[in-house]
Design a protein around this motif. Structure first.
Motif, PDB file in Angstrom:
ATOM      1  N   UNK A  49       0.829  -1.204   0.000  1.00  0.00           N
ATOM      2  CA  UNK A  49       0.000   0.000   0.000  1.00  0.00           C
ATOM      3  C   UNK A  49       0.864   1.256   0.000  1.00  0.00           C
ATOM      4  N   UNK A  50       1.942   1.252   0.823  1.00  0.00           N
ATOM      5  CA  UNK A  50       2.760   2.443   0.959  1.00  0.00           C
ATOM      6  C   UNK A  50       3.415   2.886  -0.320  1.00  0.00           C
ATOM      7  N   UNK A  51       4.222   2.010  -0.926  1.00  0.00           N
ATOM      8  CA  UNK A  51       4.956   2.375  -2.140  1.00  0.00           C
ATOM      9  C   UNK A  51       4.018   2.601  -3.314  1.00  0.00           C
ATOM     10  N   UNK A  52       2.933   1.866  -3.368  1.00  0.00           N
ATOM     11  CA  UNK A  52       1.985   2.031  -4.466  1.00  0.00           C
ATOM     12  C   UNK A  52       1.354   3.419  -4.447  1.00  0.00           C
ATOM     13  N   UNK A  53       1.090   3.936  -3.253  1.00  0.00           N
ATOM     14  CA  UNK A  53       0.535   5.286  -3.129  1.00  0.00           C
ATOM     15  C   UNK A  53       1.487   6.347  -3.647  1.00  0.00           C
TER      16      UNK A  53
ATOM     17  N   UNK B 200       2.866  10.045  -7.880  1.00  0.00           N
ATOM     18  CA  UNK B 200       3.947  10.570  -8.706  1.00  0.00           C
ATOM     19  C   UNK B 200       3.590  10.626 -10.170  1.00  0.00           C
ATOM     20  N   UNK B 201       3.022   9.542 -10.694  1.00  0.00           N
ATOM     21  CA  UNK B 201       2.635   9.496 -12.109  1.00  0.00           C
ATOM     22  C   UNK B 201       1.592  10.567 -12.415  1.00  0.00           C
ATOM     23  N   UNK B 202       0.564  10.656 -11.569  1.00  0.00           N
ATOM     24  CA  UNK B 202      -0.503  11.634 -11.783  1.00  0.00           C
ATOM     25  C   UNK B 202       0.022  13.061 -11.708  1.00  0.00           C
ATOM     26  N   UNK B 203       0.931  13.319 -10.764  1.00  0.00           N
ATOM     27  CA  UNK B 203       1.468  14.671 -10.578  1.00  0.00           C
ATOM     28  C   UNK B 203       2.350  15.110 -11.744  1.00  0.00           C
ATOM     29  N   UNK B 204       3.172  14.205 -12.249  1.00  0.00           N
ATOM     30  CA  UNK B 204       4.049  14.535 -13.379  1.00  0.00           C
ATOM     31  C   UNK B 204       3.223  14.859 -14.627  1.00  0.00           C
ATOM     32  N   UNK B 205       2.194  14.056 -14.885  1.00  0.00           N
ATOM     33  CA  UNK B 205       1.325  14.309 -16.045  1.00  0.00           C
ATOM     34  C   UNK B 205       0.611  15.650 -15.893  1.00  0.00           C
ATOM     35  N   UNK B 206       0.062  15.908 -14.714  1.00  0.00           N
ATOM     36  CA  UNK B 206      -0.658  17.161 -14.476  1.00  0.00           C
ATOM     37  C   UNK B 206       0.277  18.367 -14.549  1.00  0.00           C
ATOM     38  N   UNK B 207       1.468  18.249 -13.962  1.00  0.00           N
ATOM     39  CA  UNK B 207       2.409  19.368 -13.958  1.00  0.00           C
ATOM     40  C   UNK B 207       2.925  19.718 -15.340  1.00  0.00           C
TER      41      UNK B 207
ATOM     42  N   UNK C 226       2.062  10.502  -1.731  1.00  0.00           N
ATOM     43  CA  UNK C 226       2.292   9.194  -1.138  1.00  0.00           C
ATOM     44  C   UNK C 226       2.136   9.210   0.371  1.00  0.00           C
ATOM     45  N   UNK C 227       2.693  10.233   1.015  1.00  0.00           N
ATOM     46  CA  UNK C 227       2.606  10.325   2.469  1.00  0.00           C
ATOM     47  C   UNK C 227       1.164  10.564   2.913  1.00  0.00           C
ATOM     48  N   UNK C 228       0.431  11.393   2.169  1.00  0.00           N
ATOM     49  CA  UNK C 228      -0.982  11.629   2.483  1.00  0.00           C
ATOM     50  C   UNK C 228      -1.763  10.324   2.393  1.00  0.00           C
TER      51      UNK C 228
ATOM     52  N   UNK D 290      -3.836  -0.122 -11.121  1.00  0.00           N
ATOM     53  CA  UNK D 290      -2.941  -0.798 -10.170  1.00  0.00           C
ATOM     54  C   UNK D 290      -3.713  -1.440  -9.006  1.00  0.00           C
ATOM     55  N   UNK D 291      -5.010  -1.554  -9.152  1.00  0.00           N
ATOM     56  CA  UNK D 291      -5.839  -2.067  -8.058  1.00  0.00           C
ATOM     57  C   UNK D 291      -5.434  -3.471  -7.623  1.00  0.00           C
ATOM     58  N   UNK D 292      -5.076  -4.304  -8.577  1.00  0.00           N
ATOM     59  CA  UNK D 292      -4.770  -5.693  -8.271  1.00  0.00           C
ATOM     60  C   UNK D 292      -3.304  -5.930  -7.898  1.00  0.00           C
ATOM     61  N   UNK D 293      -2.486  -4.866  -7.933  1.00  0.00           N
ATOM     62  CA  UNK D 293      -1.075  -5.033  -7.614  1.00  0.00           C
ATOM     63  C   UNK D 293      -0.828  -4.827  -6.131  1.00  0.00           C
TER      64      UNK D 293
END
Length: 322
Positions: free
Chosen positions: A1-5, A10-17, A111-113, A319-322
């Motif tokens: 759960x931790x690393x996946x968050x 990260x992916x969403x933020x890079x695309x949005x930025x 991720x921390x949130x 990534x739900x199943x990972x």
């Protein structure tokens, strides 16, 4: 759960930025309008006449040439001016710094949130009180800002470089070059210039943005206004973007000016700190100067937040199943 968050955020933020970078650049240029230490043509230094008509002639010549202050221009005009004077590619000046910033700052805060959200969510109701959401946002925003401050400084400078006179431009080739030159010329500490402001802004943005998104999404689903789909995500994220813009714009203006100021050996810097910058800005330009660039801020924050959360929700499904 931790690393996946962290990965999802990260992916969403890079695309949005990266996709909203031109709007962010225009916002930075607007926030730097009217700085008092930037040379202004409203008062031109007087020059002694090269000759006189007569030693006895009583002719009064003006000692200064007063010109009207340059008009304030809106975001569309600034965008057009950038394209005309610097080329269309200039709208993406500093995009490498934006990507690095999102990789460091946003990946950490998102991720921390997510970690704190899973930890503090009530297992029975599967909800988290608004106060806990705000606290989680404050903590994750502060940590993310401390990690990403060097990239933030580089991004602001690269975005603002085109508005300087040619002989004063820094001409950074990339974010790596910007960080390297700052370290060599101004010391490693310059990479954390304005870090207090960055942390404060990040705490406010993250708390208002993430907490308001989660709260709005929960309310929409609880009241049955919409199902859990893109429509809900867009509505909740637009509200989150507006709240974040209103809360963070004053700090963002001060942060931009402090980070962009040029510090030279033996020369007193334009601002002694954040408070000094705020006082000088208000004194010279009025209190509403703290909301300078608000239109491009909300214009950028709205699309950024929508792209961020819509992408985040889609990445979560993948990534739900990972």
């Amino acid at each position: 759960m931790g690393l996946k968050g962290f990965a999802e955020g990260g992916v969403a933020s890079i695309i949005a930025g990266a996709s909203t970078h031109p709007l962010d650049l225009i916002k930075v240029r607007m926030q730097l309008q009217g700085e008092s230490h930037i040379p202004n043509l409203s008062s031109v230094q007087s020059y002694r006449p090269a000759f006189t008509l007569s030693s006895t002639a009583n002719i009064s010549l003006p000692t200064t040439l007063e010109l009207p202050p340059p008009p304030r221009v809106g975001p569309l005009s600034i965008g057009v001016r950038i394209i005309q004077s610097e080329g269309a590619a200039a709208l993406f000046s500093g995009v490498s710094a934006t990507i690095l910033r999102q990789t460091l700052y946003s990946t950490t805060r998102m991720g921390l949130y997510d970690v704190l959200k899973h930890k503090w969510t009530d297992p029975d109701t599967n909800t988290m009180p608004l106060v806990r959401k705000i606290v989680a946002g404050l903590i994750s925003g502060a940590v993310g800002a401390a990690v990403g401050n060097p990239a933030d400084v580089a991004m602001v400078r690269m975005q603002a470089d085109g508005r300087l006179p040619i002989d004063q431009r820094r001409n950074y080739k990339s974010v790596v070059d910007a960080l390297s030159q700052m370290s060599k010329q101004e010391g490693v500490a310059s990479l954390w210039r304005g870090s207090g402001l960055t942390v404060n802004r990040a705490m406010i943005v993250t708390a208002s943005q993430l907490a308001s998104y989660d709260q709005a999404k929960e309310m929409i689903l609880e009241k049955g206004l919409m199902s859990d789909g893109i429509g809900t995500h867009v509505a909740a994220s637009f509200l989150a973007g507006f709240v974040a813009s209103v809360a963070s714009n004053p700090i963002d203006v001060i942060k931009t000016r402090v980070m962009n100021m040029k510090v030279e050996p033996g020369v007193e810097p334009p601002y002694k700190g954040a408070l000094d910058c705020a006082m000088k800005t208000i004194k010279a330009e009025g209190p509403m100067a703290l909301y300078k660039g608000f239109i491009p801020t909300i214009s950028r924050q709205g699309p950024f937040t929508v792209v961020l959360f819509v992408t985040l929700e889609q990445v979560r499904k993948l990534l739900k199943d990972f």
